[in-house]
Motif scaffolding. Structure first.
Motif, PDB file in Angstrom:
ATOM      1  N   SER A  37       3.198  -0.819  -2.163  1.00 23.63           N
ATOM      2  CA  SER A  37       2.098  -0.397  -1.297  1.00 23.63           C
ATOM      3  C   SER A  37       2.565   0.697  -0.349  1.00 23.63           C
ATOM      4  O   SER A  37       3.760   0.866  -0.131  1.00 23.63           O
ATOM      5  CB  SER A  37       1.604  -1.589  -0.472  1.00 23.63           C
ATOM      6  N   LEU A  40       1.930  -0.734   5.560  1.00 25.57           N
ATOM      7  CA  LEU A  40       0.777  -1.498   6.024  1.00 25.57           C
ATOM      8  C   LEU A  40       1.032  -1.962   7.458  1.00 25.57           C
ATOM      9  O   LEU A  40       2.076  -2.543   7.737  1.00 25.57           O
ATOM     10  CB  LEU A  40       0.549  -2.714   5.124  1.00 25.57           C
ATOM     11  N   ASN A  63       5.234  -4.091   3.745  1.00 27.96           N
ATOM     12  CA  ASN A  63       4.831  -3.491   2.475  1.00 27.96           C
ATOM     13  C   ASN A  63       4.760  -4.596   1.437  1.00 27.96           C
ATOM     14  O   ASN A  63       5.287  -5.683   1.631  1.00 27.96           O
ATOM     15  CB  ASN A  63       5.748  -2.344   2.058  1.00 27.96           C
ATOM     16  N   ILE A  64       4.082  -4.315   0.346  1.00 28.85           N
ATOM     17  CA  ILE A  64       3.870  -5.307  -0.708  1.00 28.85           C
ATOM     18  C   ILE A  64       4.413  -4.747  -2.010  1.00 28.85           C
ATOM     19  O   ILE A  64       4.153  -3.595  -2.353  1.00 28.85           O
ATOM     20  CB  ILE A  64       2.373  -5.643  -0.856  1.00 28.85           C
ATOM     21  N   GLU A  65       5.160  -5.578  -2.727  1.00 26.96           N
ATOM     22  CA  GLU A  65       5.681  -5.214  -4.046  1.00 26.96           C
ATOM     23  C   GLU A  65       5.002  -6.089  -5.087  1.00 26.96           C
ATOM     24  O   GLU A  65       4.935  -7.314  -4.921  1.00 26.96           O
ATOM     25  CB  GLU A  65       7.194  -5.441  -4.095  1.00 26.96           C
ATOM     26  N   ALA A 114      -6.666  -1.669   6.746  1.00 27.94           N
ATOM     27  CA  ALA A 114      -6.967  -0.933   5.513  1.00 27.94           C
ATOM     28  C   ALA A 114      -7.784   0.293   5.866  1.00 27.94           C
ATOM     29  O   ALA A 114      -8.907   0.465   5.415  1.00 27.94           O
ATOM     30  CB  ALA A 114      -7.717  -1.827   4.536  1.00 27.94           C
ATOM     31  N   VAL A 119      -4.424   2.585   0.891  1.00 27.95           N
ATOM     32  CA  VAL A 119      -4.308   1.137   1.071  1.00 27.95           C
ATOM     33  C   VAL A 119      -5.393   0.431   0.266  1.00 27.95           C
ATOM     34  O   VAL A 119      -5.126  -0.557  -0.433  1.00 27.95           O
ATOM     35  CB  VAL A 119      -4.395   0.769   2.568  1.00 27.95           C
ATOM     36  N   PHE A 122      -4.516   0.515  -3.396  1.00 23.35           N
ATOM     37  CA  PHE A 122      -3.454  -0.422  -3.745  1.00 23.35           C
ATOM     38  C   PHE A 122      -3.998  -1.847  -3.832  1.00 23.35           C
ATOM     39  O   PHE A 122      -3.642  -2.586  -4.752  1.00 23.35           O
ATOM     40  CB  PHE A 122      -2.306  -0.365  -2.733  1.00 23.35           C
ATOM     41  N   PHE A 123      -4.844  -2.250  -2.889  1.00 23.50           N
ATOM     42  CA  PHE A 123      -5.386  -3.606  -2.941  1.00 23.50           C
ATOM     43  C   PHE A 123      -6.260  -3.802  -4.172  1.00 23.50           C
ATOM     44  O   PHE A 123      -6.273  -4.889  -4.761  1.00 23.50           O
ATOM     45  CB  PHE A 123      -6.150  -3.942  -1.651  1.00 23.50           C
ATOM     46  N   LYS A 125      -5.701  -2.297  -7.055  1.00 25.89           N
ATOM     47  CA  LYS A 125      -4.711  -2.437  -8.124  1.00 25.89           C
ATOM     48  C   LYS A 125      -4.125  -3.843  -8.122  1.00 25.89           C
ATOM     49  O   LYS A 125      -3.966  -4.467  -9.179  1.00 25.89           O
ATOM     50  CB  LYS A 125      -3.586  -1.417  -7.945  1.00 25.89           C
ATOM     51  N   MET A 126      -3.834  -4.377  -6.934  1.00 28.23           N
ATOM     52  CA  MET A 126      -3.256  -5.713  -6.828  1.00 28.23           C
ATOM     53  C   MET A 126      -4.247  -6.767  -7.320  1.00 28.23           C
ATOM     54  O   MET A 126      -3.867  -7.691  -8.053  1.00 28.23           O
ATOM     55  CB  MET A 126      -2.850  -5.987  -5.385  1.00 28.23           C
TER      56      MET A 126
END
Length: 141
Positions: A37, A40, A63-65, A114, A119, A122-123, A125-126
């Protein structure tokens, strides 16, 4: 599971890999157009995470992986790096009313701002990756 991942420890690496899978290969990362990401900014957290974040005066960010079977939310406090490991079957994501997203696992949660298109992209996509990879029955776990 909230872990201190500042130092290389094989037992912690094995726990994380068992929970959310091994990291994607370079080819898979390229095909997915990235797995991380943007930065954030944290607006609110659960008590355990808040107690870690208030130890320093820096801006609270994370951050988010993406991983094959879940996500890892990483944040820093003092000179330590912490990871909240969340498998997809325990992950809940809520969109707040003021351009925020909440990432929940059991009694842990992190709400992030967000306010940019990156951002939000990415959310999305997640969420798509979660829908494709969440087990549909207990045998799939």
């Amino acid at each position: 599971m909230l872990l201190n991942v500042s130092y290389t420890d094989k037992s912690i690496t094995r726990k994380v890999d068992a929970e959310v899978g091994k990291p994607f290969t370079l080819k898979e990362r390229w095909a997915m157009k990235g797995i991380g990401s943007p930065k954030l900014f944290i607006s609110e957290t659960s008590v355990e995470i808040r107690n870690l974040l208030i130890l320093d005066n820096n801006t609270d960010s994370c951050n988010i992986e993406l991983r094959p079977k879940g996500i890892i939310v990483r944040f820093r406090s003092l000179l330590e790096t912490f990871a909240l490991v969340i498998p997809y079957y325990k992950l809940s994501i809520y969109k707040g009313n003021l351009a925020t997203y909440g990432v929940y696992k059991d009694h842990y949660f992190i709400r992030v701002q967000a306010d940019t298109k990156a951002v939000q992209k990415f959310f999305k996509k997640m969420l798509d990756h979660k829908a494709d990879n969440t087990p549909t029955s207990i045998e799939d776990l």
